[in-house]
Design an enzyme around this catalytic site. Structure first.
Site, PDB file in Angstrom:
ATOM      1  N   ASP A   1      -3.448  -5.084   3.456  1.00 28.53           N
ATOM      2  CA  ASP A   1      -4.343  -5.597   4.493  1.00 28.53           C
ATOM      3  C   ASP A   1      -5.786  -5.719   4.020  1.00 28.53           C
ATOM      4  OD1 ASP A   1      -2.379  -5.714   6.346  1.00 28.53           O
ATOM      5  OD2 ASP A   1      -2.851  -3.820   7.311  1.00 28.53           O
TER       6      ASP A   1
ATOM      7  N   ARG B   1       0.823  -1.218   0.000  1.00 32.29           N
ATOM      8  CA  ARG B   1       0.000   0.000   0.000  1.00 32.29           C
ATOM      9  C   ARG B   1       0.851   1.259   0.000  1.00 32.29           C
ATOM     10  NH1 ARG B   1      -5.450  -0.555   0.614  1.00 32.29           N
ATOM     11  NH2 ARG B   1      -6.242  -2.480   1.522  1.00 32.29           N
TER      12      ARG B   1
ATOM     13  N   MET C   1     -12.692   4.592  10.818  1.00 30.49           N
ATOM     14  CA  MET C   1     -12.034   4.741   9.522  1.00 30.49           C
ATOM     15  C   MET C   1     -12.189   3.516   8.613  1.00 30.49           C
ATOM     16  SD  MET C   1      -8.148   6.022   8.715  1.00 30.49           S
ATOM     17  CE  MET C   1      -8.460   7.568   9.557  1.00 30.49           C
TER      18      MET C   1
END
Length: 435
Positions: free
Chosen positions: A121, A97, A342
């Protein structure tokens, strides 16, 4: 797929030193592309995600020398931009990422940057809109190949502008800052992230010759410069790992000293652990956790209502620590509501805790209520699979406190964020074996 075997129920003791901050490393390493001069970085964590990024930089043509444990020099004076179009980059970049933060510095210095849609993830969606909307406002043209999930931005010249970010994204802010430092004119970023790791990036860029003001606030003003030079930089200790060790000490009723934690950069983490009833003592720049032989009790609000622990942009509580706090609460006296705002999938590891005997009610993808056992009923050993970095360590902490021998599969996820974790845990008395 690697596996940990953990014999739980043992008290730990001693000292443990946190690694360098993973989330800082991913930003700082990308910033070496902004100059053709030598950049020396120390306290780099030896973890999978960071090592992948170092390999990507090397494949891009960056000259890298290892100077010692966690210390490297980087010199990006002959960057191979053709590599960005290669099948190898499309494969390697997809598995990390943090690779998205290569785009800003490449765009700033070479006029183009490309990236495959990042993986990583399984914690829910991480939008890239903030990154690319910022680049577009600076004057870049956006490209997207839907068949290959390949993003790109190109610009003959970047020009400073005013922008109000739709979210205070840490990586988005970092990426836009790295693009803006070499843009023509002044860039103003409002609703900028202001986490310590972003502050570290801005301070490093200023030492390289950038002109960034407002560091530490949510309003950054950047006056573009023509060129950046080399510098030296040392990374902060990883605040999420520090929180992990606080939780581990409490859950295993252990006496533990966490060394050199950079207290001023921990934000809400010590305060929230104290709200869970954990004694967190400041000793110089160390954290001392005594043995909680009588357990720990969750505070209620002053009107008696149940405590809620929720993540928020800095200086609020970082979302990466919530899974640790959820596990710690399973053995507290009292109840707590954990609200993960989030990411919509980060609480889905609680099914493993239920298998271990924890009392957790998953209210929805973002909220879980934990009813603590007060150590009257220990967690039971089980076999589980790590879904992501933070959940994996949370399950590891649960296993170290549990009765019996637990098995955790897919520990590669844990290795992505924690440096030689089994060796370091064994050094303080943990019974853990890598299979």
């Amino acid at each position: 797929m690697g596996t940990f075997k953990i014999e739980g129920g043992h008290q730990l003791s001693g000292e443990i030193t946190p690694q360098g901050a993973k989330n800082e490393a991913l930003q700082i390493l990308c910033a070496v592309l902004l100059t053709d001069e030598k950049v020396t970085i120390s306290n780099i964590p030896d973890i999978v995600d960071v090592n992948k990024l170092i390999s990507l930089l090397e494949d891009l043509g960056v000259k890298i020398q290892k100077k010692g444990k966690g210390s490297y020099t980087f010199k990006a004076d002959d960057v191979n931009m053709d590599y960005l179009q290669s099948d190898q980059f499309k494969q390697d970049g997809r598995g990390l990422r943090g690779s998205i933060m290569l785009v800003g510095p490449l765009l700033a210095r070479f006029g183009k940057g490309y990236i495959p849609k990042p993986g990583g993830d399984k914690i829910g969606r991480r939008r890239l809109d903030t990154h690319f909307e910022g680049f577009i406002k600076l004057g870049a043209k956006f490209r997207y190949n839907r068949e290959e999930y390949f993003y790109g931005v190109e610009a003959e010249k970047l020009t400073g502008t005013y922008m109000l970010l739709d979210e205070a994204s840490v990586t988005g802010t970092a990426n836009i800052v790295m693009a803006a430092v070499l843009a023509e004119g002044q860039t103003t970023i409002y609703n900028a992230a202001c986490e310590p790791y972003l502050q570290q990036l801005c301070k490093m860029l200023n030492r390289m010759g950038a002109k960034i003001s407002g560091v530490g606030s949510n309003l950054l003003v950047i006056d573009g410069v023509d060129k950046l030079g080399g510098t030296e930089h040392r990374m902060l200790p990883d605040m999420i790992e520090i929180g992990s060790w606080i939780g581990l000490a409490a859950m295993t009723k252990s006496e533990l000293t966490i060394k050199d934690v950079s207290w001023n950069d921990l934000g809400q983490i010590p305060t929230v652990f104290r709200k869970l009833g954990i004694t967190v003592e400041k000793k110089g720049d160390d954290i001392y956790i005594p043995i909680h032989k009588d357990g720990y009790e969750i505070q209620n609000y002053i009107d008696g209502s149940i405590l809620t622990i929720a993540d928020a942009p800095w200086p609020g509580l970082t979302p990466d620590i919530l899974s640790i706090m959820l596990v710690v609460a399973t053995q507290a006296r009292g109840e707590v509501l954990i609200h993960q705002k989030m990411f919509e999938s980060r609480l889905f590891f609680v099914d493993k805790l239920l298998d271990m005997g924890a009392k957790v009610i998953l209210c929805d993808p973002h909220r879980a209520t934990v009813i603590g056992h007060d150590f009257k009923s220990t967690l039971k050993a089980t076999t589980m699979t790590s879904p992501d970095i933070r959940a994996g360590v949370s399950l590891l902490i649960a296993a170290l406190s549990a009765k019996g021998t637990s098995t955790i599969h897919n520990i590669e996820q844990i290795d992505r964020g924690y440096e030689h974790i089994d060796d370091r845990l064994r050094a303080i008395g943990a019974k853990i074996t890598r299979v």
